[in-house]
Design a protein around this motif. Sequence first.
Motif, PDB file in Angstrom:
ATOM      1  N   ASP A 112       9.800  -4.924  -4.437  1.00 19.97           N
ATOM      2  CA  ASP A 112       8.574  -4.913  -3.640  1.00 19.97           C
ATOM      3  C   ASP A 112       8.909  -5.287  -2.202  1.00 19.97           C
ATOM      4  O   ASP A 112       9.405  -6.382  -1.950  1.00 19.97           O
ATOM      5  CB  ASP A 112       7.567  -5.888  -4.249  1.00 19.97           C
ATOM      6  N   GLN A 113       8.632  -4.380  -1.300  1.00 17.59           N
ATOM      7  CA  GLN A 113       9.036  -4.602   0.079  1.00 17.59           C
ATOM      8  C   GLN A 113       8.031  -5.482   0.784  1.00 17.59           C
ATOM      9  O   GLN A 113       6.839  -5.131   0.865  1.00 17.59           O
ATOM     10  CB  GLN A 113       9.170  -3.259   0.786  1.00 17.59           C
ATOM     11  N   GLN A 114       8.463  -6.605   1.297  1.00 16.22           N
ATOM     12  CA  GLN A 114       7.551  -7.549   1.937  1.00 16.22           C
ATOM     13  C   GLN A 114       7.382  -7.283   3.433  1.00 16.22           C
ATOM     14  O   GLN A 114       6.420  -7.765   4.027  1.00 16.22           O
ATOM     15  CB  GLN A 114       8.063  -8.972   1.726  1.00 16.22           C
ATOM     16  N   VAL A 115       8.339  -6.602   4.033  1.00 17.01           N
ATOM     17  CA  VAL A 115       8.257  -6.254   5.453  1.00 17.01           C
ATOM     18  C   VAL A 115       8.418  -4.737   5.554  1.00 17.01           C
ATOM     19  O   VAL A 115       9.428  -4.201   5.090  1.00 17.01           O
ATOM     20  CB  VAL A 115       9.341  -6.976   6.267  1.00 17.01           C
ATOM     21  N   LYS A 116       7.432  -4.086   6.141  1.00 14.58           N
ATOM     22  CA  LYS A 116       7.433  -2.624   6.140  1.00 14.58           C
ATOM     23  C   LYS A 116       7.410  -2.068   7.555  1.00 14.58           C
ATOM     24  O   LYS A 116       6.585  -2.463   8.367  1.00 14.58           O
ATOM     25  CB  LYS A 116       6.207  -2.107   5.383  1.00 14.58           C
ATOM     26  N   GLN A 117       8.313  -1.167   7.807  1.00 13.32           N
ATOM     27  CA  GLN A 117       8.286  -0.389   9.043  1.00 13.32           C
ATOM     28  C   GLN A 117       8.134   1.055   8.606  1.00 13.32           C
ATOM     29  O   GLN A 117       9.070   1.658   8.091  1.00 13.32           O
ATOM     30  CB  GLN A 117       9.573  -0.590   9.849  1.00 13.32           C
ATOM     31  N   ASN A 118       6.958   1.593   8.777  1.00  8.76           N
ATOM     32  CA  ASN A 118       6.635   2.886   8.180  1.00  8.76           C
ATOM     33  C   ASN A 118       7.093   4.092   8.989  1.00  8.76           C
ATOM     34  O   ASN A 118       7.037   5.217   8.499  1.00  8.76           O
ATOM     35  CB  ASN A 118       5.135   2.974   7.923  1.00  8.76           C
ATOM     36  N   THR A 169      13.934 -11.754   5.978  1.00  8.96           N
ATOM     37  CA  THR A 169      13.528 -10.546   5.261  1.00  8.96           C
ATOM     38  C   THR A 169      13.312  -9.451   6.290  1.00  8.96           C
ATOM     39  O   THR A 169      12.471  -9.600   7.187  1.00  8.96           O
ATOM     40  CB  THR A 169      12.236 -10.798   4.461  1.00  8.96           C
ATOM     41  N   PHE A 170      14.085  -8.404   6.170  1.00  3.87           N
ATOM     42  CA  PHE A 170      14.070  -7.330   7.165  1.00  3.87           C
ATOM     43  C   PHE A 170      13.280  -6.126   6.674  1.00  3.87           C
ATOM     44  O   PHE A 170      13.222  -5.844   5.475  1.00  3.87           O
ATOM     45  CB  PHE A 170      15.499  -6.863   7.459  1.00  3.87           C
ATOM     46  N   GLY A 171      12.713  -5.390   7.645  1.00  9.94           N
ATOM     47  CA  GLY A 171      12.186  -4.067   7.355  1.00  9.94           C
ATOM     48  C   GLY A 171      13.319  -3.051   7.356  1.00  9.94           C
ATOM     49  O   GLY A 171      14.480  -3.390   7.583  1.00  9.94           O
ATOM     50  N   LYS A 172      12.951  -1.782   7.108  1.00  4.64           N
ATOM     51  CA  LYS A 172      13.971  -0.742   7.010  1.00  4.64           C
ATOM     52  C   LYS A 172      14.478  -0.284   8.368  1.00  4.64           C
ATOM     53  O   LYS A 172      15.496   0.389   8.448  1.00  4.64           O
ATOM     54  CB  LYS A 172      13.410   0.460   6.251  1.00  4.64           C
ATOM     55  N   GLY A 173      13.764  -0.599   9.419  1.00  5.81           N
ATOM     56  CA  GLY A 173      14.185  -0.212  10.750  1.00  5.81           C
ATOM     57  C   GLY A 173      13.479   1.026  11.271  1.00  5.81           C
ATOM     58  O   GLY A 173      13.045   1.889  10.490  1.00  5.81           O
ATOM     59  N   TYR A 185       3.492  -6.740   7.058  1.00  6.45           N
ATOM     60  CA  TYR A 185       4.091  -7.619   6.053  1.00  6.45           C
ATOM     61  C   TYR A 185       3.047  -7.969   4.996  1.00  6.45           C
ATOM     62  O   TYR A 185       1.838  -7.866   5.229  1.00  6.45           O
ATOM     63  CB  TYR A 185       4.677  -8.878   6.699  1.00  6.45           C
ATOM     64  N   THR A 186       3.537  -8.361   3.844  1.00  5.57           N
ATOM     65  CA  THR A 186       2.625  -8.640   2.728  1.00  5.57           C
ATOM     66  C   THR A 186       2.588 -10.122   2.349  1.00  5.57           C
ATOM     67  O   THR A 186       1.612 -10.571   1.759  1.00  5.57           O
ATOM     68  CB  THR A 186       3.030  -7.832   1.482  1.00  5.57           C
ATOM     69  N   ASN A 187       3.621 -10.875   2.687  1.00  4.42           N
ATOM     70  CA  ASN A 187       3.709 -12.278   2.277  1.00  4.42           C
ATOM     71  C   ASN A 187       3.021 -13.167   3.314  1.00  4.42           C
ATOM     72  O   ASN A 187       3.510 -13.337   4.431  1.00  4.42           O
ATOM     73  CB  ASN A 187       5.183 -12.668   2.122  1.00  4.42           C
ATOM     74  N   SER A 188       1.903 -13.760   2.958  1.00  6.10           N
ATOM     75  CA  SER A 188       1.145 -14.595   3.893  1.00  6.10           C
ATOM     76  C   SER A 188       1.845 -15.928   4.182  1.00  6.10           C
ATOM     77  O   SER A 188       1.404 -16.678   5.054  1.00  6.10           O
ATOM     78  CB  SER A 188      -0.258 -14.857   3.354  1.00  6.10           C
ATOM     79  N   MET A 189       2.936 -16.215   3.476  1.00  6.56           N
ATOM     80  CA  MET A 189       3.675 -17.451   3.717  1.00  6.56           C
ATOM     81  C   MET A 189       4.680 -17.325   4.862  1.00  6.56           C
ATOM     82  O   MET A 189       5.241 -18.324   5.310  1.00  6.56           O
ATOM     83  CB  MET A 189       4.421 -17.869   2.443  1.00  6.56           C
ATOM     84  N   PHE A 190       4.900 -16.115   5.331  1.00  6.48           N
ATOM     85  CA  PHE A 190       5.815 -15.955   6.467  1.00  6.48           C
ATOM     86  C   PHE A 190       5.276 -16.726   7.674  1.00  6.48           C
ATOM     87  O   PHE A 190       4.086 -16.669   7.990  1.00  6.48           O
ATOM     88  CB  PHE A 190       5.988 -14.488   6.838  1.00  6.48           C
TER      89      PHE A 190
END
Lengths: 113, 115
Positions: free
Chosen positions: B1-7, B104-108, B25-30
């Motif tokens: 499950d990707q928590q950081v998304k670069q679409n 936690t990185f996005g895909k770029g 991002y999906t994780n509200s704890m970031f």
Amino acid sequence: DVKVTQSSRYLVKRTGEKVFLECVQDMDHENMFWYRQDPGLGLRLIYFSYDVKMKEKGDIPEGYSVSREKKERFSLILESASTNQTSMYLCASSFAGNQNIQYFGAGTRLSVL
Amino acid sequence: DQQVKQNSPSLSVQEGRISILNCDYTNSMFDYFLWYKKYPAEGPTFLISISSIKDKNEDGRFTVFLNKSAKHLSLHIVPSQPGDSAVYFCAASLYSGGGADGLTFGKGTHLIIQP
């Protein structure tokens, strides 16, 4: 300038071989990290270390181990290399007081045949 | 499950115009967010960051905006220059300062500045 040096830029190994990737930093950083970068997947954390002899698993530790015997050196070990470990491996380091600003090496492109 | 998304895998912008790179991002704890820039054959380098308690941070031509309610951040580059052509990674952390943890990185997103 902070320098993070990875011992090899390119490496070709055979399936089943034990592989060592070495990383050295010269800024007395407490934290060191290993990531792998794959097309379409970005950077994923394998392992990290916050002190000598200490290690923590990241998101994808399976098939890897690490060693940190000295503060400046962090080694990534592939116990028995497999083709799905073909990837770009990036080492990074950071101060404990600001762990988010990470300094990266240029990477090692590993091909497992 | 990707928590950081670069679409957007890639983005092409004319030189001198504004480049806007997006990240969700999906994780509200970031608690802390960063942008890293990567040229071919080099490791990523830190570009700019923002704490979750702020909604904007500016550094020269680079501005990062954070919308916590939407779990969205963006990087604005203005004016865009040819040297800005690179892959940009959005990253997130659970900690704003000390300690140790990975990012936690996005895909770029590959930004291409057209002359």
